[in-house]
Design a protein around this motif. Structure first.
Motif, short mmCIF file in Angstrom:
data_model
loop_
_atom_site.label_atom_id
_atom_site.label_comp_id
_atom_site.label_asym_id
_atom_site.label_seq_id
_atom_site.Cartn_x
_atom_site.Cartn_y
_atom_site.Cartn_z
N GLU A 66 6.02 -2.43 12.98
CA GLU A 66 5.78 -1.14 13.63
C GLU A 66 6.19 0.04 12.74
N ALA A 67 7.16 -0.19 11.86
CA ALA A 67 7.67 0.88 11.01
C ALA A 67 6.93 1.02 9.68
N LEU A 68 5.93 0.18 9.42
CA LEU A 68 5.22 0.25 8.15
C LEU A 68 4.49 1.59 8.02
N PRO A 69 4.53 2.17 6.81
CA PRO A 69 3.81 3.43 6.62
C PRO A 69 2.30 3.20 6.66
N PRO A 70 1.55 4.17 7.13
CA PRO A 70 0.09 4.03 7.12
C PRO A 70 -0.45 4.20 5.71
N GLY A 71 -1.68 3.75 5.51
CA GLY A 71 -2.36 4.04 4.25
C GLY A 71 -2.28 2.96 3.20
N ASP A 72 -1.70 3.30 2.08
CA ASP A 72 -1.70 2.48 0.87
C ASP A 72 -1.21 1.05 1.12
N PRO A 73 -2.06 0.05 0.87
CA PRO A 73 -1.69 -1.35 1.09
C PRO A 73 -0.48 -1.80 0.26
N VAL A 74 -0.35 -1.29 -0.96
CA VAL A 74 0.78 -1.67 -1.81
C VAL A 74 2.08 -1.15 -1.20
N ALA A 75 2.08 0.10 -0.77
CA ALA A 75 3.27 0.68 -0.14
C ALA A 75 3.60 -0.07 1.15
N ARG A 76 2.57 -0.45 1.88
CA ARG A 76 2.81 -1.19 3.14
C ARG A 76 3.41 -2.56 2.86
N LEU A 77 2.90 -3.25 1.83
CA LEU A 77 3.45 -4.56 1.50
C LEU A 77 4.89 -4.43 1.00
N ARG A 78 5.15 -3.43 0.17
CA ARG A 78 6.53 -3.21 -0.29
C ARG A 78 7.47 -2.98 0.89
N ALA A 79 7.04 -2.16 1.83
CA ALA A 79 7.87 -1.87 3.02
C ALA A 79 8.05 -3.13 3.87
N LEU A 80 7.00 -3.94 3.95
CA LEU A 80 7.08 -5.20 4.70
C LEU A 80 8.12 -6.12 4.06
N VAL A 136 -7.81 -3.57 -2.80
CA VAL A 136 -6.54 -3.52 -3.53
C VAL A 136 -5.99 -4.93 -3.76
N PHE A 137 -6.07 -5.77 -2.74
CA PHE A 137 -5.64 -7.15 -2.87
C PHE A 137 -6.87 -8.01 -3.13
N ARG A 138 -6.73 -8.95 -4.04
CA ARG A 138 -7.83 -9.84 -4.37
C ARG A 138 -7.39 -11.28 -4.14
N VAL A 139 -7.70 -11.77 -2.96
CA VAL A 139 -7.36 -13.16 -2.62
C VAL A 139 -8.59 -13.84 -2.04
N GLU A 140 -8.69 -15.12 -2.26
CA GLU A 140 -9.84 -15.88 -1.77
C GLU A 140 -9.73 -16.20 -0.30
N ASN A 141 -8.50 -16.36 0.19
CA ASN A 141 -8.29 -16.80 1.56
C ASN A 141 -7.11 -16.02 2.14
N GLU A 187 -0.11 -5.15 -12.85
CA GLU A 187 0.93 -4.20 -13.25
C GLU A 187 0.28 -2.84 -13.51
N GLY A 188 0.93 -1.80 -13.05
CA GLY A 188 0.39 -0.47 -13.26
C GLY A 188 -0.82 -0.17 -12.41
N GLY A 189 -1.11 -1.09 -11.45
CA GLY A 189 -2.27 -0.90 -10.58
C GLY A 189 -1.97 0.10 -9.48
N GLN A 190 -2.56 -0.10 -8.37
CA GLN A 190 -2.43 0.78 -7.20
C GLN A 190 -0.99 1.24 -7.03
N ASP A 191 -0.78 2.50 -6.83
CA ASP A 191 0.51 3.15 -6.54
C ASP A 191 1.42 3.15 -7.75
N GLY A 192 0.84 2.84 -8.94
CA GLY A 192 1.54 3.03 -10.19
C GLY A 192 2.47 1.92 -10.60
#
Length: 194
Positions: A66-80, A136-141, A187-192
């Protein structure tokens, strides 16, 4: 601390250290300086205690989503990652019960525990799915990626200690980088920084 909260706190510690089946109500009462019969004035059964400890841990994990920031998937995963590891660090006994001892519940309590765990898993999967949809994320499954992320995060309850070599912040950052790489972020991808 309210008496019931104290009972849940001690039960969480005992269940995590000794296991649910190896923890007797007599032992729980002794740790609380209560007579065995007095304990039942506060709770209905040992199984009720187990379910309540699972509910409390689930609430903490769901709060992370519930507290995850909206928007950027990288920032959301880091927060998760930071939030998930934070719950484990702050609630190690309850997290241990959430990850391990919940299986000892009997139906229908077991079904409630499974539903709580499933809600969290689905929330994590939604974060990964959103990252895939945004390119942003590249996964097959996505389902397998979700299980991978959760397995990596959940297993820390086995070895994490607050006095360990890495601070919680350092551990969270290293885990986030590893998981982002596994999700296809360079490395150096989305969100720097990944």
């Amino acid at each position: 601390m309210e008496r019931r909260d104290e009972i849940l706190h001690v039960a969480g510690h005992l269940f995590s250290q000794r296991g649910y089946h190896a923890t007797s109500m007599r032992e729980l009462a002794r740790h609380l300086n209560l007579q065995g019969g007095s304990l039942y004035a506060h709770i209905a059964s040992k199984e009720e205690l187990l379910l309540e400890v699972v509910r409390q841990a689930a609430a903490r994990f769901l709060g992370v989503l519930e507290a995850l920031p909206p928007g950027d998937p990288v920032a959301r995963l880091r927060a998760l990652v930071r939030g998930h590891l934070g719950v484990i660090a702050q609630e190690l006994p309850r997290a241990t019960v959430f990850f391990h001892e919940w299986k000892h519940l009997s139906p229908p309590l077991l079904e409630e525990a499974k539903a709580l765990r499933r809600r969290y898993e689905e929330g994590v999967q939604a974060v990964i799915q959103e990252g895939v949809e945004k390119g942003v994320f590249r996964v097959e499954n996505v389902r397998l990626a979700t299980l991978f992320v959760l397995s990596a995060l959940n297993w820390t309850y086995q070895w994490y200690r607050p006095e360990g070599a890495l601070s919680l912040e350092e551990l969270s950052e290293m885990y986030a980088r590893l998981l982002l790489r596994a999700l296809g972020v360079q490395e150096g991808g989305q969100d720097g920084a990944a």
